[in-house]
Design a protein around this motif. Structure first.
Motif, PDB file in Angstrom:
ATOM      1  N   GLY A 103     -83.765 -42.857  55.790  1.00  0.00           N
ATOM      2  CA  GLY A 103     -85.189 -43.145  55.828  1.00  0.00           C
ATOM      3  C   GLY A 103     -85.863 -42.572  57.056  1.00  0.00           C
ATOM      4  N   ILE A 104     -87.170 -42.556  57.016  1.00  0.00           N
ATOM      5  CA  ILE A 104     -87.997 -42.035  58.103  1.00  0.00           C
ATOM      6  C   ILE A 104     -88.473 -43.193  58.977  1.00  0.00           C
ATOM      7  CG2 ILE A 104     -90.200 -40.903  58.619  1.00  0.00           C
ATOM      8  CD1 ILE A 104     -89.733 -39.192  56.112  1.00  0.00           C
ATOM      9  N   ALA A 105     -88.341 -43.009  60.284  1.00  0.00           N
ATOM     10  CA  ALA A 105     -88.760 -44.048  61.227  1.00  0.00           C
ATOM     11  C   ALA A 105     -90.282 -44.153  61.240  1.00  0.00           C
ATOM     12  CB  ALA A 105     -88.239 -43.717  62.619  1.00  0.00           C
ATOM     13  N   PRO A 106     -90.837 -45.323  60.950  1.00  0.00           N
ATOM     14  CA  PRO A 106     -92.295 -45.483  61.034  1.00  0.00           C
ATOM     15  C   PRO A 106     -92.789 -45.255  62.460  1.00  0.00           C
ATOM     16  CG  PRO A 106     -91.282 -47.311  59.836  1.00  0.00           C
ATOM     17  CD  PRO A 106     -90.165 -46.547  60.478  1.00  0.00           C
ATOM     18  N   SER A 107     -93.964 -44.746  62.575  1.00  0.00           N
ATOM     19  CA  SER A 107     -94.547 -44.502  63.894  1.00  0.00           C
ATOM     20  C   SER A 107     -94.614 -45.803  64.694  1.00  0.00           C
ATOM     21  CB  SER A 107     -95.952 -43.917  63.738  1.00  0.00           C
ATOM     22  OG  SER A 107     -96.559 -43.722  64.988  1.00  0.00           O
ATOM     23  N   GLY A 108     -94.087 -45.764  65.902  1.00  0.00           N
ATOM     24  CA  GLY A 108     -94.136 -46.918  66.785  1.00  0.00           C
ATOM     25  C   GLY A 108     -93.060 -47.952  66.550  1.00  0.00           C
ATOM     26  N   ALA A 109     -92.194 -47.719  65.548  1.00  0.00           N
ATOM     27  CA  ALA A 109     -91.146 -48.692  65.249  1.00  0.00           C
ATOM     28  C   ALA A 109     -90.084 -48.697  66.341  1.00  0.00           C
ATOM     29  CB  ALA A 109     -90.501 -48.380  63.902  1.00  0.00           C
ATOM     30  N   ASP A 110     -89.407 -49.829  66.506  1.00  0.00           N
ATOM     31  CA  ASP A 110     -88.321 -49.956  67.475  1.00  0.00           C
ATOM     32  C   ASP A 110     -87.062 -49.311  66.896  1.00  0.00           C
ATOM     33  OD1 ASP A 110     -85.789 -51.630  68.428  1.00  0.00           O
ATOM     34  OD2 ASP A 110     -87.316 -51.748  70.012  1.00  0.00           O
ATOM     35  N   ARG A 111     -86.595 -48.254  67.532  1.00  0.00           N
ATOM     36  CA  ARG A 111     -85.473 -47.499  66.987  1.00  0.00           C
ATOM     37  C   ARG A 111     -84.200 -48.342  66.934  1.00  0.00           C
ATOM     38  NH1 ARG A 111     -84.995 -42.163  65.940  1.00  0.00           N
ATOM     39  NH2 ARG A 111     -82.871 -41.404  65.607  1.00  0.00           N
ATOM     40  N   ASP A 112     -83.987 -49.169  67.931  1.00  0.00           N
ATOM     41  CA  ASP A 112     -82.795 -50.025  67.918  1.00  0.00           C
ATOM     42  C   ASP A 112     -82.804 -50.952  66.708  1.00  0.00           C
ATOM     43  OD1 ASP A 112     -81.800 -48.891  70.212  1.00  0.00           O
ATOM     44  OD2 ASP A 112     -82.602 -50.444  71.549  1.00  0.00           O
ATOM     45  N   GLU A 113     -83.980 -51.497  66.376  1.00  0.00           N
ATOM     46  CA  GLU A 113     -84.081 -52.376  65.214  1.00  0.00           C
ATOM     47  C   GLU A 113     -83.816 -51.596  63.931  1.00  0.00           C
ATOM     48  OE1 GLU A 113     -87.114 -55.620  63.145  1.00  0.00           O
ATOM     49  OE2 GLU A 113     -87.916 -54.108  64.516  1.00  0.00           O
ATOM     50  N   LEU A 114     -84.320 -50.360  63.856  1.00  0.00           N
ATOM     51  CA  LEU A 114     -84.088 -49.541  62.675  1.00  0.00           C
ATOM     52  C   LEU A 114     -82.597 -49.240  62.504  1.00  0.00           C
ATOM     53  CD1 LEU A 114     -87.002 -46.941  62.941  1.00  0.00           C
ATOM     54  CD2 LEU A 114     -86.938 -49.026  61.563  1.00  0.00           C
ATOM     55  N   GLU A 115     -81.939 -48.883  63.595  1.00  0.00           N
ATOM     56  CA  GLU A 115     -80.511 -48.567  63.502  1.00  0.00           C
ATOM     57  C   GLU A 115     -79.689 -49.814  63.185  1.00  0.00           C
ATOM     58  OE1 GLU A 115     -78.846 -46.237  66.587  1.00  0.00           O
ATOM     59  OE2 GLU A 115     -80.267 -44.574  66.317  1.00  0.00           O
ATOM     60  N   ASP A 126     -90.532 -44.381  47.421  1.00  0.00           N
ATOM     61  CA  ASP A 126     -91.579 -43.589  46.769  1.00  0.00           C
ATOM     62  C   ASP A 126     -91.534 -42.159  47.316  1.00  0.00           C
ATOM     63  OD1 ASP A 126     -93.877 -42.437  45.719  1.00  0.00           O
ATOM     64  OD2 ASP A 126     -95.098 -44.233  46.000  1.00  0.00           O
ATOM     65  N   TRP A 127     -90.794 -41.293  46.631  1.00  0.00           N
ATOM     66  CA  TRP A 127     -90.609 -39.907  47.101  1.00  0.00           C
ATOM     67  C   TRP A 127     -91.940 -39.176  47.169  1.00  0.00           C
ATOM     68  CZ3 TRP A 127     -86.134 -37.517  48.767  1.00  0.00           C
ATOM     69  CH2 TRP A 127     -86.186 -36.124  48.934  1.00  0.00           C
ATOM     70  N   VAL A 128     -92.788 -39.336  46.169  1.00  0.00           N
ATOM     71  CA  VAL A 128     -94.070 -38.627  46.130  1.00  0.00           C
ATOM     72  C   VAL A 128     -94.944 -39.019  47.309  1.00  0.00           C
ATOM     73  CG1 VAL A 128     -96.184 -38.285  44.791  1.00  0.00           C
ATOM     74  CG2 VAL A 128     -93.966 -38.374  43.622  1.00  0.00           C
ATOM     75  N   ALA A 129     -94.844 -40.274  47.730  1.00  0.00           N
ATOM     76  CA  ALA A 129     -95.635 -40.757  48.866  1.00  0.00           C
ATOM     77  C   ALA A 129     -95.016 -40.391  50.211  1.00  0.00           C
ATOM     78  CB  ALA A 129     -95.805 -42.265  48.777  1.00  0.00           C
ATOM     79  N   GLY A 130     -93.848 -39.740  50.188  1.00  0.00           N
ATOM     80  CA  GLY A 130     -93.237 -39.281  51.421  1.00  0.00           C
ATOM     81  C   GLY A 130     -92.058 -40.088  51.907  1.00  0.00           C
ATOM     82  N   GLU A 131     -91.671 -41.125  51.162  1.00  0.00           N
ATOM     83  CA  GLU A 131     -90.503 -41.898  51.583  1.00  0.00           C
ATOM     84  C   GLU A 131     -89.231 -41.105  51.321  1.00  0.00           C
ATOM     85  OE1 GLU A 131     -91.929 -46.512  51.353  1.00  0.00           O
ATOM     86  OE2 GLU A 131     -90.927 -45.706  49.572  1.00  0.00           O
ATOM     87  N   ARG A 132     -88.279 -41.236  52.239  1.00  0.00           N
ATOM     88  CA  ARG A 132     -87.015 -40.500  52.147  1.00  0.00           C
ATOM     89  C   ARG A 132     -85.854 -41.453  52.427  1.00  0.00           C
ATOM     90  NH1 ARG A 132     -90.195 -37.818  50.046  1.00  0.00           N
ATOM     91  NH2 ARG A 132     -90.634 -35.583  50.264  1.00  0.00           N
ATOM     92  N   GLY A 133     -85.825 -42.529  51.666  1.00  0.00           N
ATOM     93  CA  GLY A 133     -84.827 -43.565  51.870  1.00  0.00           C
ATOM     94  C   GLY A 133     -85.445 -44.790  52.511  1.00  0.00           C
ATOM     95  N   ILE A 134     -84.807 -45.949  52.272  1.00  0.00           N
ATOM     96  CA  ILE A 134     -85.345 -47.210  52.792  1.00  0.00           C
ATOM     97  C   ILE A 134     -84.293 -48.003  53.571  1.00  0.00           C
ATOM     98  CG2 ILE A 134     -87.073 -47.381  50.956  1.00  0.00           C
ATOM     99  CD1 ILE A 134     -85.216 -49.360  49.529  1.00  0.00           C
ATOM    100  N   ALA A 135     -83.132 -47.402  53.798  1.00  0.00           N
ATOM    101  CA  ALA A 135     -82.006 -48.154  54.364  1.00  0.00           C
ATOM    102  C   ALA A 135     -82.249 -48.621  55.795  1.00  0.00           C
ATOM    103  CB  ALA A 135     -80.734 -47.318  54.303  1.00  0.00           C
ATOM    104  N   CYS A 136     -83.147 -47.964  56.521  1.00  0.00           N
ATOM    105  CA  CYS A 136     -83.375 -48.350  57.922  1.00  0.00           C
ATOM    106  C   CYS A 136     -84.578 -49.267  58.107  1.00  0.00           C
ATOM    107  CB  CYS A 136     -83.544 -47.108  58.794  1.00  0.00           C
ATOM    108  SG  CYS A 136     -85.114 -46.236  58.566  1.00  0.00           S
ATOM    109  N   LEU A 137     -85.262 -49.612  57.035  1.00  0.00           N
ATOM    110  CA  LEU A 137     -86.523 -50.339  57.145  1.00  0.00           C
ATOM    111  C   LEU A 137     -86.285 -51.840  57.020  1.00  0.00           C
ATOM    112  CD1 LEU A 137     -88.693 -47.988  54.909  1.00  0.00           C
ATOM    113  CD2 LEU A 137     -88.376 -47.907  57.405  1.00  0.00           C
TER     114      LEU A 137
END
Length: 256
Positions: A107-119, A65-76
């Motif tokens: 994608g944008i890392a959610p606040s508080g998310a584990d970066r290793d899990e995202l990568e 959802d670009w309008v809502a601020g999402e910039r890709g979903i590949a890391c989620l």
């Protein structure tokens, strides 16, 4: 000869999206690109390209959802199934429009998310997508983006792209090299271009600060165009900038 494509997500903002194709063709562009056109049937996009004699140079995988601020979903992690479905959707659009390469926004890392899990999620999704695109004869690209314009975006430098690409382990994961983003994040533009040129499938241009047309800021695009020519770069150069005035009056930077 250098080839320039018009980024229709930024150029010609006075026109409706589908009218921007004709505007770009009228200004002499042979290629176009944009974030995505999934709101329109792929056959309609193909018709507009054909009517205006244009090549589809690049577009992105669905970005959420670009309008809502999402910039890709590949890391989620929770969007893994959605991402993998989007790969088939992008392949369908690429087939219909004759596009040979598709870019992935991590994608944008959610606040508080584990970066290793995202990568780890990103790597797994890129492995899946790289294989599917390879089977379809399409290049998959990954783009680093600066943290000032896009705070929290997961991949920010060419070093980070290389680290992720090494983990993915696919020959079909290329770099989208945006000189504007990389000037902000790391500089050393031409030496980085020279080193990574075999993995660079697409480049984009804008000046800094302001992300306006080349010649309005600090980046020496005359030297960059000379380097691209010297290296035999054969891909498209995407004009992805916000015109400081009228779009059609902003092309004084184009080399003769």
């Amino acid at each position: 000869m250098l080839r320039f494509s018009a980024n229709l997500s930024m150029l010609y903002p006075q026109h409706a999206f589908l009218d921007r194709f004709a505007a770009a063709a009228a200004d002499g562009f042979k290629g176009v690109e944009y974030v995505g056109a999934y709101d329109y049937p792929a056959t309609q996009i193909a018709d507009v390209l054909r009517e205006n004699g244009l090549t589809q140079a690049l577009f992105n995988l669905p970005v959420g959802d670009w309008v809502a601020g999402e910039r890709g979903i590949a890391c989620l992690p929770e969007r893994r199934d959605e991402f993998r479905s989007s790969v088939d959707q992008a392949i369908g659009y690429a087939y219909e429009t004759g596009c040979k390469q598709v870019n992935c926004l991590a994608g944008i890392a959610p606040s508080g998310a584990d970066r290793d899990e995202l990568e780890t999620t990103l790597v797994s999704n890129l492995q899946f997508a790289a294989a599917r695109f390879a089977d379809a004869g399409i290049k998959l690209l990954l783009e680093p983006i600066n943290t000032k314009d896009m705070p929290g975006y997961l991949i920010n430098t060419t070093d980070h792209y290389e680290a992720i690409a090494a983990r993915v382990g696919s020959d079909n994961l290329y770099l989208q090299y945006d000189f504007y983003h990389m000037q902000i994040m790391q500089g050393d533009l031409i030496r980085t271009l020279e080193r990574l040129q075999p993995r660079i499938a697409h480049v984009q241009i804008a000046d800094n600060p302001g992300r306006h047309e080349p010649g309005t800021g600090e980046i020496n695009y005359a030297n960059i165009f000379t380097a691209l020519s010297r290296l035999g770069y054969a891909g498209w150069i995407g004009a992805e900038y916000r015109p400081s005035g009228d779009t059609s009056s902003s092309f004084g930077w184009v080399p003769e």
